[in-house]
Motif scaffolding. Sequence first.
Motif, PDB file in Angstrom:
ATOM      1  N   PHE A   1       0.777   3.507 -19.234  1.00  0.00           N
ATOM      2  CA  PHE A   1       2.037   4.232 -19.261  1.00  0.00           C
ATOM      3  C   PHE A   1       1.984   5.539 -18.470  1.00  0.00           C
ATOM      4  N   THR A   2       0.911   5.759 -17.726  1.00  0.00           N
ATOM      5  CA  THR A   2       0.787   6.953 -16.899  1.00  0.00           C
ATOM      6  C   THR A   2       1.041   6.602 -15.435  1.00  0.00           C
ATOM      7  N   ILE A   3       1.383   7.604 -14.656  1.00  0.00           N
ATOM      8  CA  ILE A   3       1.632   7.421 -13.226  1.00  0.00           C
ATOM      9  C   ILE A   3       0.323   7.649 -12.478  1.00  0.00           C
ATOM     10  N   PRO A   4      -0.196   6.626 -11.796  1.00  0.00           N
ATOM     11  CA  PRO A   4      -1.442   6.809 -11.042  1.00  0.00           C
ATOM     12  C   PRO A   4      -1.302   7.918  -9.993  1.00  0.00           C
ATOM     13  N   GLU A   5      -2.378   8.623  -9.740  1.00  0.00           N
ATOM     14  CA  GLU A   5      -2.342   9.789  -8.863  1.00  0.00           C
ATOM     15  C   GLU A   5      -1.998   9.438  -7.424  1.00  0.00           C
ATOM     16  N   GLU A   6      -2.223   8.175  -7.014  1.00  0.00           N
ATOM     17  CA  GLU A   6      -1.953   7.813  -5.621  1.00  0.00           C
ATOM     18  C   GLU A   6      -0.460   7.586  -5.340  1.00  0.00           C
ATOM     19  N   TYR A   7       0.368   7.612  -6.384  1.00  0.00           N
ATOM     20  CA  TYR A   7       1.810   7.460  -6.187  1.00  0.00           C
ATOM     21  C   TYR A   7       2.434   8.828  -5.886  1.00  0.00           C
ATOM     22  N   ARG A   8       3.374   8.859  -4.938  1.00  0.00           N
ATOM     23  CA  ARG A   8       4.061  10.110  -4.606  1.00  0.00           C
ATOM     24  C   ARG A   8       5.514  10.055  -5.078  1.00  0.00           C
ATOM     25  N   ALA A   9       6.029  11.187  -5.490  1.00  0.00           N
ATOM     26  CA  ALA A   9       7.387  11.259  -6.008  1.00  0.00           C
ATOM     27  C   ALA A   9       8.398  11.209  -4.865  1.00  0.00           C
ATOM     28  N   VAL A  10       9.508  10.489  -5.089  1.00  0.00           N
ATOM     29  CA  VAL A  10      10.612  10.449  -4.131  1.00  0.00           C
ATOM     30  C   VAL A  10      11.921  10.648  -4.892  1.00  0.00           C
ATOM     31  N   THR A  11      12.992  10.882  -4.147  1.00  0.00           N
ATOM     32  CA  THR A  11      14.304  11.049  -4.763  1.00  0.00           C
ATOM     33  C   THR A  11      14.892   9.688  -5.101  1.00  0.00           C
ATOM     34  N   ARG A  12      15.929   9.683  -5.937  1.00  0.00           N
ATOM     35  CA  ARG A  12      16.598   8.426  -6.269  1.00  0.00           C
ATOM     36  C   ARG A  12      17.211   7.765  -5.026  1.00  0.00           C
ATOM     37  N   PRO A  13      17.946   8.496  -4.170  1.00  0.00           N
ATOM     38  CA  PRO A  13      18.488   7.833  -2.974  1.00  0.00           C
ATOM     39  C   PRO A  13      17.415   7.190  -2.106  1.00  0.00           C
ATOM     40  N   LEU A  14      16.272   7.862  -1.953  1.00  0.00           N
ATOM     41  CA  LEU A  14      15.209   7.283  -1.133  1.00  0.00           C
ATOM     42  C   LEU A  14      14.604   6.065  -1.803  1.00  0.00           C
TER      43      LEU A  14
ATOM     44  N   GLY B   1       0.782  -1.227   0.000  1.00  0.00           N
ATOM     45  CA  GLY B   1       0.000   0.000   0.000  1.00  0.00           C
ATOM     46  C   GLY B   1       0.811   1.272   0.000  1.00  0.00           C
ATOM     47  N   ASN B   2       2.125   1.173   0.194  1.00  0.00           N
ATOM     48  CA  ASN B   2       2.997   2.349   0.103  1.00  0.00           C
ATOM     49  C   ASN B   2       3.422   2.514  -1.356  1.00  0.00           C
ATOM     50  N   LYS B   3       2.988   3.591  -1.983  1.00  0.00           N
ATOM     51  CA  LYS B   3       3.169   3.754  -3.423  1.00  0.00           C
ATOM     52  C   LYS B   3       4.031   4.974  -3.712  1.00  0.00           C
TER      53      LYS B   3
END
Length: 229
Positions: free
Chosen positions: A204-217, A99-101
């Motif tokens: 090919f789209t990013i679902p809205e429930e996903y949050r952006a993170v950095t590469r290191p994270l 569930g963590n997206k």
Amino acid sequence: MSSKVSITLLFLITLVFFSCRRDNTLPEFVDAHYVQYEITYLESMAGDIPTRILPAHMDSWYTEYFALTKIEGFFNQFSLIQIANLKNKQVTTLLNFFGNKVYYRAEKGELPAGIVVPAEMRYRNTGEQSVIGGLNSEQVEVDTGNEKYNIYYTRDFSVRRPNLSTPYGSIDYPLSDFRIQLSYLKMHLTCVEYEPRIIESEIFTIPEEYRAVTRPLMEEIINSLFTKE
């Protein structure tokens, strides 16, 4: 600043944000080359995790402008998706773990988060041919300096930059049999099914429930999946 101007700016910012997540230029349906790969794990353990409990297949879709790979398991509680934009040479990694997206969009020409690349890779076409999963395939010997192994590519279908998500980006044809390492996970992937399909471009789209993170994270999260801590 007037409220009218503020509302206009907010609308423009929102429009830009969603245009970055979704490609509205694509038609609703697109032609795709579907390839299912069987995964053979090269080691019995990936970090602290027995590989026998991990997913057995990877699904891939190759189209004119995008290529997508997907591994999922644990009753759909885990999925790892890589969406390669073959036009602008960018790969987005989407990870769902219980569930963590989260997602990370790589820089232009940068490999996806978590992919381990040998310090050097040299190729030699051996001239050997085989049929793998219904695809006529040609053998290439890979020499990393530490080991040699064989991979295969096919000319049965063609897309631009088909291997953008892998260390084999200089090979211009889709791979039908190859090795790859994600974090602690060493895999050998072999095509077991190929089929032309018509698919919805929405994948090919990013679902809205996903949050952006950095590469290191993102890499920290991927690495943590293979440890008990």
